[in-house]
Every structure is written in C-alpha cells, then in structure tokens.
Design an enzyme around this catalytic site. Sequence first.
Site, PDB file in Angstrom:
ATOM      1  N   GLU A  49       0.821  -1.212   0.000  1.00 28.61           N
ATOM      2  CA  GLU A  49       0.000   0.000   0.000  1.00 28.61           C
ATOM      3  C   GLU A  49       0.855   1.262   0.000  1.00 28.61           C
ATOM      4  O   GLU A  49       0.518   2.246  -0.645  1.00 28.61           O
ATOM      5  CB  GLU A  49      -0.949   0.010   1.205  1.00 28.61           C
ATOM      6  CG  GLU A  49      -2.102  -0.974   1.097  1.00 28.61           C
ATOM      7  CD  GLU A  49      -2.946  -0.764  -0.154  1.00 28.61           C
ATOM      8  OE1 GLU A  49      -3.109   0.381  -0.586  1.00 28.61           O
ATOM      9  OE2 GLU A  49      -3.440  -1.764  -0.690  1.00 28.61           O
ATOM     10  N   CYS A 101     -13.710   2.414 -14.723  1.00 31.74           N
ATOM     11  CA  CYS A 101     -14.007   3.844 -14.542  1.00 31.74           C
ATOM     12  C   CYS A 101     -12.706   4.642 -14.659  1.00 31.74           C
ATOM     13  O   CYS A 101     -12.308   5.361 -13.755  1.00 31.74           O
ATOM     14  CB  CYS A 101     -14.674   4.072 -13.184  1.00 31.74           C
ATOM     15  SG  CYS A 101     -15.542   5.644 -13.040  1.00 31.74           S
ATOM     16  N   CYS A 160     -17.899   2.481 -19.735  1.00 32.30           N
ATOM     17  CA  CYS A 160     -19.171   2.505 -19.022  1.00 32.30           C
ATOM     18  C   CYS A 160     -20.085   1.334 -19.388  1.00 32.30           C
ATOM     19  O   CYS A 160     -20.871   0.874 -18.563  1.00 32.30           O
ATOM     20  CB  CYS A 160     -19.895   3.825 -19.289  1.00 32.30           C
ATOM     21  SG  CYS A 160     -18.977   5.255 -18.664  1.00 32.30           S
ATOM     22  N   CYS A 189     -19.616  -1.481 -17.077  1.00 36.37           N
ATOM     23  CA  CYS A 189     -19.648  -1.153 -15.647  1.00 36.37           C
ATOM     24  C   CYS A 189     -20.855  -1.785 -14.951  1.00 36.37           C
ATOM     25  O   CYS A 189     -21.992  -1.660 -15.416  1.00 36.37           O
ATOM     26  CB  CYS A 189     -19.689   0.368 -15.477  1.00 36.37           C
ATOM     27  SG  CYS A 189     -19.728   0.864 -13.759  1.00 36.37           S
ATOM     28  N   CYS A 200     -25.410   5.340 -12.463  1.00 38.62           N
ATOM     29  CA  CYS A 200     -24.346   6.343 -12.492  1.00 38.62           C
ATOM     30  C   CYS A 200     -24.862   7.647 -13.089  1.00 38.62           C
ATOM     31  O   CYS A 200     -25.213   7.718 -14.271  1.00 38.62           O
ATOM     32  CB  CYS A 200     -23.164   5.820 -13.305  1.00 38.62           C
ATOM     33  SG  CYS A 200     -21.817   7.016 -13.411  1.00 38.62           S
TER      34      CYS A 200
END
Length: 380
Positions: free
Chosen positions: A47, A202, A209, A212, A218
Amino acid sequence: MNKLEKMNDEHHAETFSSKILKWFNQHGRTHLPWQQQITPYRVWVSEIMLQQTQVSTVIPYFLKFMSAFPVLEALAGASIDDVLFYWSGLGYYSRARNLHLAAQKLQTLYPNELPKEVEQWVQLPGIGLSTAGAIVSISFDLPAIVLDGNIKRVLIRHFLLPGYPEQAALKKQLYSIAATLLPQLNGRNYSQAMMDLGAMICTKREPKCTECPIQTNCQAYIQHLQTQYPMVKPKKPIPKLSAKWLILLNKHHEILIQKVIDLKLWNQLWVFPEWPADKTMKDMRIQCQVNTLLILKKLPVFRHHFTHFSLDIEPIFAFTEDQLSKIEQNQQWDSTQWRWVSLNQPIHLGMPLPVKKLWVQLVQTDLSSIRHQAIKEAIQ
DNA sequence: AAATCGGGGAA
DNA sequence: TTCCCAGATTT
C-alpha cells in the site's frame, strides 16, 4: 420507485456493494504479488509503494523488497541506507523513511500481532486514513473505507459530485458516502473491487461505461458527463532549474558521493556533489574538501522531470590528485556524509534515478582514457 | 487551503 | 508534450 421495484429491491437486494462484489468475482485482479500469501506486513508495504505509483511500476520493487525484508523484523532491523537502496528509483523517498520508522514503532507497540484498527494504523508515519483503511480491510477482511484516486473517481461520477477531489469539503462528503455504501462482509474483496473498478473500468479517459456493473445508477453516465468528472483543478506552470554535478575521480579510481542531509528533495539519498550556479569552482573544491581539482570533461546536459519542476543537469567530470588519507584526515570529513566509492563494485546505497543512470553510464565509460586524453590536451 | 515530494507510463 | 497514478505531510 414503484411497488414492484421496491419488492424486488427488498427481496433480491441488488445493492451497490453486491453489484461491485459480483463484478469483482468475474473480472477483478487476483494475481498481484501482494494478493498472494496475504499478511498485514505485505499488504502494508504494498500500500505504501502504491501511493502515487502505478501497479506495473510497483511489482518489481515489491518483489525485491520482500526478498530483502521478508518480515517486519527484517525491515525494522535494517539500516536506512539498505532500505533506501531497495527503494532507489521508486521516488517519494519519504515513503521509505516513514516505512522504516513505522516498522520500528510497530515492533515496539505490537510485538505479538499487528493491529486490526484503522485508528491504530493512522498513528504511524506515512499512513493516512485511506491507506489505513486499505491495510485493515485487505489484511483482515474487515469493513474499512478506502478512498484512493480510483475510488474517488468512481464515487464522484456515480453521484455527480461537483468540486475538486483535493478539496476538503468534497473529501469529507466522499467519506460520508463511502461509509453508507460499505458492506459489513467481504471487506477485502470490496476494497479491491472498488480499486479495480476505478483502474480498469471507470478510467480517467475513455471509461468503459458499457462494462460497468453500476452503470444504470451512475449519474455521470446517465447525463453523458463521465469525461467531465471529476472536475480538474487548473494547474500552475512548473519552473525550470539547472545544476551542475561534479563527478570527481581520485587516484584510486574512486568517485566522490555525498549524502543529502536535511533537504526536502532526496533526503538521505546519495548523490554526486551538486554545484549551484552561483558558486565558483573554488567553493566546489572547498565543499568537497580537496586541494586539487582538475576539470577533465563536461558531459552533455540532460533533463530530469519532476511533478513540480524540471532540472537540467550538467555533469562535470574532474580529477583530484589528493591522497585519500589526506582527505580523510580532514576534521570536517564525515564518512556518514561523504564517501569515495569504487565504480567497479555495485554500491548498496540509495540513489535517486538520475544519479543511478549517470552511475551506470560511468561504469560503462573508460574513465582513465578520458583522464589521459584531457591531460594530454592540457599540455598541448 | 496550498505546497511539496519522484518517477513511470499512457495517449 | 501533458496528465495522473492504491496520498501523506508540512506550511
């Protein structure tokens, strides 16, 4: 919502998170190095590396870092030079310094097992709210909020949120929304799924899209505004700076390097002595604590780009006839800050990328022939 | 709130 | 070229 839709919503519960999780099971990334042999330590290191750095860039660094420091104890017990060596070229070196420091703190505070609370992780250097959420959710499969650049973009588009992602008000709003969407189960996959959705579907430009899983709700997609969001903050032009770097060779075929101390840029990394434009050659000679300094050759200028400025670097290749012992006798000499290093053996120290590149170039160059050539020219 | 920190990679 | 990426910290 009509009655039928409401019934459907209640009984089949196609919630935001369930759609995301379902998509992840079919399309999510599961083969990244830090997704194997999951431990809090490995997740934490990954991370930190992934802050402001793309996955493909991180992978080789992560693998080498884990070979060098396989467990927390190895990292906590390492020297900062060693840690920075494995970070060399990755950038944002404060991440490595904080990682090292946090490893030592973790070992002291939690000798038995690493903590499971976001509140405990954010107290460590280099770990903010989002990274703490990622560590907790992915390590322990617990619900915790992650809000990286990818997830911010997903949420901003989905709810058509105005403002810049950097703004505190929008960030606060995003955390609030993220909290309401967060499922109580599958914390690990949900965090990973949200990040993958942002990275794979995205995307910033040309979002996919049609693929998605949450397309139908959205707001940006419905209004055909997906490329207009998130709003982009106007940027300032970046300044151009220049510097000269001294590549000083001695009689023992060694090169002088200096450790950057207490500067914002490249702190604690090893570099060639830098020569600001307003300094004379004599200043340079004093700075490097040598009596003699013969310029042999000026190497071509090359440019290095940072986010906030660009730097033109002119490497100057020079030679000193001083005996090594003489320099080391100097009371000012500090071996933790200055070092003569042989070109032949690889150095186990942290160096920023332009220094690393120049170093490789030098290794491939016949320095003594340049030296003899220059001396010959000087005599003529 | 704004500045600062590095480098890679996509387009 | 320009932009931005699994942000945090300092000012």
